[in-house]
Design a protein around this motif. Structure first.
Motif: not given
Lengths: 511, 511, 511, 511
Positions: B92-93, B96-97, B307-308, B310-311, D468, D471-472, D474-475, D488, D492
């Protein structure tokens, strides 16, 4: 000449003034020669040719109620229930062949909206917009022009009204009124097919207030007007479209569309092309008239795309001999039912419309927005099926050139051969690319989510058109809160079983 | 050396023999220099570097139970509940990156599957596969190699067994057994990251019968073995990835992956690299062991991607100032809940596993397949939200070059400026491109539908692992068809409240 | 007399012979006096009365094409597109008032199916069923009888054909053919409203083979024929319906329906009432004709129920002052859109039908089955919203008697008072009970899942009516597998944009 | 005595003072003798007996950390990850046997919430609530009492805060503070199992403000306290539950539950039973602690109910010999996957919790609310399948008495006989009734929508717990808006791969 052929159309497009179009840093002055726009050109030329095709002609040619002469369905406002039904059928049928936008729909919807709107404005305000509009329209019909509607402003901060934006140009507006016309400034996005239209018609994207009356503007602008700039939007497939014969195979289909950002940098529009200027109180009505037709079409054309994708899925499934397996049949059935559901909503929106005093036929708004709402959700859901049924292979398929003309071709042709008698590895690749095109590469999947407005916009509009108070009253009678049984009869009978929908929304509120 | 850095890894890759890789008609011998594979290279080098990163090290480095020395998590079989949980968290982590595949997962899953499988084979058959496998594995750990699993055959006619196909090579098989090894022939598709692996491990894609025992083969093959060919799969973004700095912006993110078709043209594999050869009765067990870990990971990594995304959606929404609007918050919440649901399924599959006699930890198959099942459906559903919230603009955005460095740049920057303080038009483009990349351009959306097997495969496997007879019996007791109340106690208590799941499936049926 | 009033209807029912009806161990000979059937009686009497209501009359009364005299819409076959549209509108409107089944629909659908079927049979076989049927029908119209259709057999083992069942009576069949008539044996389940019909019409539930020709039977049987037995089905609310004035409040609404198992124990049916006897090859056609109308109605009446439930939800929401909250509005909108979607499918099925040689109008089967498919899914989905919005309170509300007339009344009225001005605690209870009735207590939620056939039956029928081969061909042309561009024109144009649907299914295959 | 048997429990219940309970106008003073509550009594007595059952004992008995003696799991706060996992397993397992609520869960959740809450309050405020609470709890453990939590206020106008309601009693509050205790007034609804609890614990239903501090109250009240009144909520099956042996068959199962409205009419509560009084700033924390456990359980117990319903569906399908048909297997698989998804969310919420300073284990709120969110949606969706598979017959089945003991029994037994060898018509009826009970008749389907809070409440709570902003970020790093790659890693790594969730929400904001 009323009905151009594809070739005549091309000639008319090439005759335009050089334009200011940008794509990946390059300036394009004639879009008809650019490879990334070739699928678009194929689309629009084919649509012109179909007007002369013995089998399509009946669908696409109508008699103008203005001139009594033949004209293209796309240049005539909807004047009857039958017109509205034909619009649904044509939109679906062309999408089944093209798998993309036709470009001419939005213009025809602007025409269908401005016709009754200008009539109502004149009646209320004593203006002469309706005659002016009819005159413009007769020329459009006579020359068989392609018109696109320029609706969606860039909008800036979505929580602020146009007149409260930091940059007042976030919505297109009148920056100067002259005796002989107006000067407009602003930008419109998501302009499908705009580079191949002869003119675009500005329509406000939202209801305006008195304070923001400069934003209440509608007018027709030739697409090659100096000072109008365009930036072509990217698609995942745009470079593939610029390729050679092998990339053509990798595109997946011949037809396509494009979307652009359109920028008007203080453009002068002469009065005879102006159909609304500061009459802010008529903006809600214009949006109603326009979206009633626009969203009817959105359901119908997504229905056609879903049908085409259903056919593609059937070919995919048969290529690996799973077409008759139970869960595949279930999914094909659900795809087909999805197409019919969208079609039914659009068709019914036409059937359940009403005759406007101007003679125009206004589709049923509640059903039109319901069509659009479902059209933003259902196609995305079935896209999962086609991708699932291609089960990976479809999305990891090597390039056409590798399959057909490279050092690894022989091996790939052996291993990626379909299981269906008579089908070649190239055939298999082609249908996978068609599915990839519609599901990922082209604008289709984007438009299947928000073409013609997003889910929430459609939901909100549908909500506004529902007669919830009446439904609440029915519930109160049913459960005995209200014991007036006659009330139910009254509520139901006044519409004689027709759909419940409040036409009062089409009344303009007095200033 | 046990843990390479990114640079050391690159050196090891460049030291490989020239390979036979094809992409768009071009032969590539060293994938590390090809622009279309640059995002892939960034991914794998970063993963190697993270093993040395002070903050990631703890997640990625484990102690080998074979050597007692440090090794990378991806080169060690799961040996405990904690290992399984860590696999979920790392998957998962990293997703996300990276927002893409890590390449090293499938190999680690093959390792986790072959470890107990070879143990069971040896015990039943008196073979020495387990020692052979451990020896091979110690070398992998020592050199910190990237291994990929080569599972999915091309399959030909999906309704026919391998041995009944017209072309017997539709599933990879042993075509010759020699004293010192075997010769294999066939192809594997959907090979994610295979071009950057040091070796791939062949695993049968399905349970085999005695008649088809030639297809019961597992072995490790160096990726640069002469005679192995690769055809890189296309993606909608593949040409964009080959571009200059502006196209780099248009890709949307730095990291990426690739998928290829792998073809073994009569490749010799020496005995010490062979872990199964014709022991067809052990193929179901191998698939069970492998998929239990593989599908656990599929849920976890989709969780990270969601998740990413979502961000990204939050950034998109804020860029037009709608981040706090009710329906946007609802959708963000649903996206976040989707990520947690997938995570929970994967985590629980690890928690509820069991200790195999070999010492390996086998995740709970029912939960692992349930994770995979939901992972083929839920991410696609939330992709609609991010595209809806970009509401057209995101999918018709002009090229980065047009926005930043062309004759129309100034105008575009004015009109496409975000509404958020401090955010530039380029920033806005970047986040839209990230969303476009994951939703359409890259392999992510494809893998979110069928990476690791499609919906129906997961559904079928989950069905097989359900103890429906026991549930039916519970229902019979509950409604009084069976009046033996004690039965319910028996049914429930034997698992002490743990998930109902039949470990008998892990028994090999006698020949 | 053509159009009975409710009172006249009641008289006609009371004039029937004593019947053999069972409910909870009790024999009922006259259903019109039984409290558990009171809501049913209210329904049917109201429907008769509405035929005389100044506002409903226009909807419900048509001119018989057989006699030229007025008759009730339910006793006339569909003869035109307008008839079909009116069927949709009436079905929706009555459901909006009643919130339950009307009882008269199925009979009218049998009439609409048998009319063209007997015509086709006579033409092919030289029989005189059509005249016989018309004669029977004229009597039905003249006396304004309520007819129900007896379709669904008990079916025994679902995997075996009727003639292969262990007990040959699992499907109703002809056990004896006499000169003057036939003797039938068997049972039909899910018979909605059957106790208040004057006659029921037997229709085969599936296509029959030659071997099973005894099961190919259709005939009309007076409901009070000696030897016919009925067992009333239970509903969760059946005892509540037998209560006093307070339980009447707890029922939630005045109108209701019932479903029964009907058993024919060697019943003699004279020839003039027999419309099919062993003509097995016409059974598929009969099912097509019948279901085309039956499933059109299924969509329409669920649409009305959903509308009523939407209204109830609005009243519920307003009672706790959340009617304007964003997520409530979203849900109300989705409920309303659901109603329109079902309506649109039914309406379109009527619009897109065809004129049969007999003069009958046959709705479009693909759209009708699509309507039914969605009607088995969508209403269940929105039922969740109304229950969610009642948020527990609605499902834990004390009895009306406790609220209104007990030692705890005062306290309950204080604490359960609604937040809406002018609404009493009793009002609040009433609307909660209405929602509970439709969502849980009555047959409505059951019929919203399988009334008129279940999801899979509708999916299968829709699948059969899809022209998948044509869609596949369109896809092949689009992606270039087939380069005959004209083909697309042919495929599309032959239907002039109309829905794609294969009328060949309506041809009877030669023996 | 720590662990009562069912009989001992019954004795303890019968020893209570006469109560003020109302049902359908009748006053009940001892609920243990009332037929409508018999299924509830069976449930609670069985749960007590299971504590002594050799096979369940291990699941249900724990060692008290307060006394070191054995106590029931329901009387002990969660003190470890294992406790939390056991809570999930027990909740699922009991639901699989009972198919209804256990009554003891909510109390155990209040205990798990108040334990750390009182600890935090004492630490911050210098109060002695924690000792007081432990003392009370030790008595509960010693006597093995059943405690229910009284959470949900009647709430009046949902848009107004408690202190702004027209009637200030719409939320339960302290109306008087005395030296020796407090006087409370108000009502709580949806009180599941309350009539068979020894005590209920008041918990505020929402976060309170300083102005509304009178509503910040928590205390324990014996259920038989004079002045406490109860109105039993109706269910569709309530009258059926009062029936004779045949109605017992028609109920569908032996176990059941009940829900009531509880009214406190100025009840005095002595100080030793008061755990919060006006400390309004701690109300959010109490809700967090309570709901983290409460919603974990909501997922787990719905999982068990779904499992039982899956088993029932299997029995239903086999009874008509369709259990192996493709679409039935698909649906059974989806039902089973649904059960595992809910289970996984609950289990993970326990696994990913944290150790509170008091020693209590707090489940992960994000996962707990995600569990609850899915639990309000998924069970409703699969309920459609069981009803679809019963295909009408299940919902129109005649009464047990008609089938078994009436003049029509012989016929019904013939025609409604199942197709499965060895299964009787009565068996078939029983399993249909079980499905009907859970899907429609009992509280189960209601609780599957909003038991423990509705969809929107769970969505909102989950939203609050999502990180959030992280997560934002990260994006932003992924797409290059922020080029700090290290970020990142920081984002994480700080959680070492664990679920992202902000424990700061558990800090009390300073006044």
């Amino acid at each position: 000449m009323a009905l151009m052929t594809g070739e005549e159309y091309l000639k008319s497009i090439k005759a335009r003034k050089p334009m200011d179009i940008w794509f990946r840093g390059e300036k394009i002055t004639d879009p008809s020669g650019h490879p990334a726009l070739k699928p678009s050109l194929e689309t629009i030329m084919t649509i012109y040719d179909l007007g002369h095709h013995p089998k399509f002609r009946e669908m696409l040619v109508v008699k103008s109620h203005l001139t009594g002469k033949e004209c293209n369905l796309y240049t005539s406002p909807l004047m009857s229930r039958e017109d509205a039904m034909q619009k649904t059928r044509v939109a679906r049928s062309l999408a089944e062949v093209l798998g993309c936008c036709t470009f001419r729909c939005t213009g025809s919807e602007a025409i269908s909206g401005l016709y009754p709107l200008t009539y109502d404005m004149d009646k209320a305000l004593g203006t002469d917009y309706h005659e002016r509009f009819k005159k413009w329209l007769m020329n459009v019909q006579e020359k068989d022009l392609t018109i696109t509607a320029a609706l969606t402003d860039v909008k800036g901060d979505r929580k602020l009204k146009p007149e409260h934006q930091k940059d007042k140009d976030m919505y297109l507006r009148v920056v100067e009124k002259r005796d002989d016309g107006i000067v407009i400034r602003g930008a419109k996005i998501n302009q499908t097919g705009v580079l191949f239209g002869h003119e675009f018609v500005i329509v406000p994207t939202a209801a305006m207030t008195e304070e923001g009356k400069a934003y209440a503007v509608s007018c027709a602008v030739p697409a090659d007007t100096p000072g109008v700039s365009y930036a072509l939007g990217r698609t995942p497939f745009d470079q593939r479209m610029m390729g050679d014969e092998y990339d053509n195979i990798d595109i997946g289909k011949k037809y396509g569309d494009h979307q652009a950002t359109l920028i008007c940098d203080d453009i002068f529009v002469p009065n005879e092309r102006v159909f609304m200027c500061e009459e802010w109180e008529f903006t809600p009505l214009l949006i109603e008239f326009f979206t009633a037709v626009h969203r009817l079409t959105a359901g119908a054309c997504k229905s056609g795309g879903v049908s085409l994708l259903t056919g593609a899925t059937k070919v995919v499934a048969d290529s690996i001999n799973v077409g008759k397996i139970s869960h595949i049949r279930s999914k094909l059935a659900e795809m087909g039912i999805t197409a019919e559901t969208l079609y039914a909503l659009s068709l019914s929106a036409g059937v359940e419309g009403f005759k406007h005093e101007s003679g125009a036929w206004i589709p049923n708004s509640l059903l039109a927005h319901a069509a659009k709402y479902q059209a933003t959700i259902m196609p995305h859901n079935i896209v999962r099926y086609v991708r699932e049924i291609m089960s990976g292979t479809g999305e990891t398929f090597p390039a056409a050139r590798d399959l057909l003309d490279s050092g690894i071709s022989e091996k790939l042709r052996k291993y990626l051969a379909p299981a269906k008698e008579g089908m070649t590895p190239e055939d298999r690749l082609r249908v996978y690319r068609l599915a990839e095109n519609m599901a990922r590469g082209s604008n289709w999947s984007a438009m299947a989510i928000h073409g013609g407005g997003n889910t929430e916009a459609a939901r909100l509009m549908a909500y506004r058109h529902m007669n919830l108070d009446k439904l609440a009253k029915l519930a109160e009678v049913a459960c005995g809160i209200d014991d007036n049984d006659e009330l139910a009869a009254d509520l139901i009978s006044e519409r004689h079983g027709k759909i419940d929908w409040d036409p009062k929304i089409f009344k303009v509120k007095a200033k």
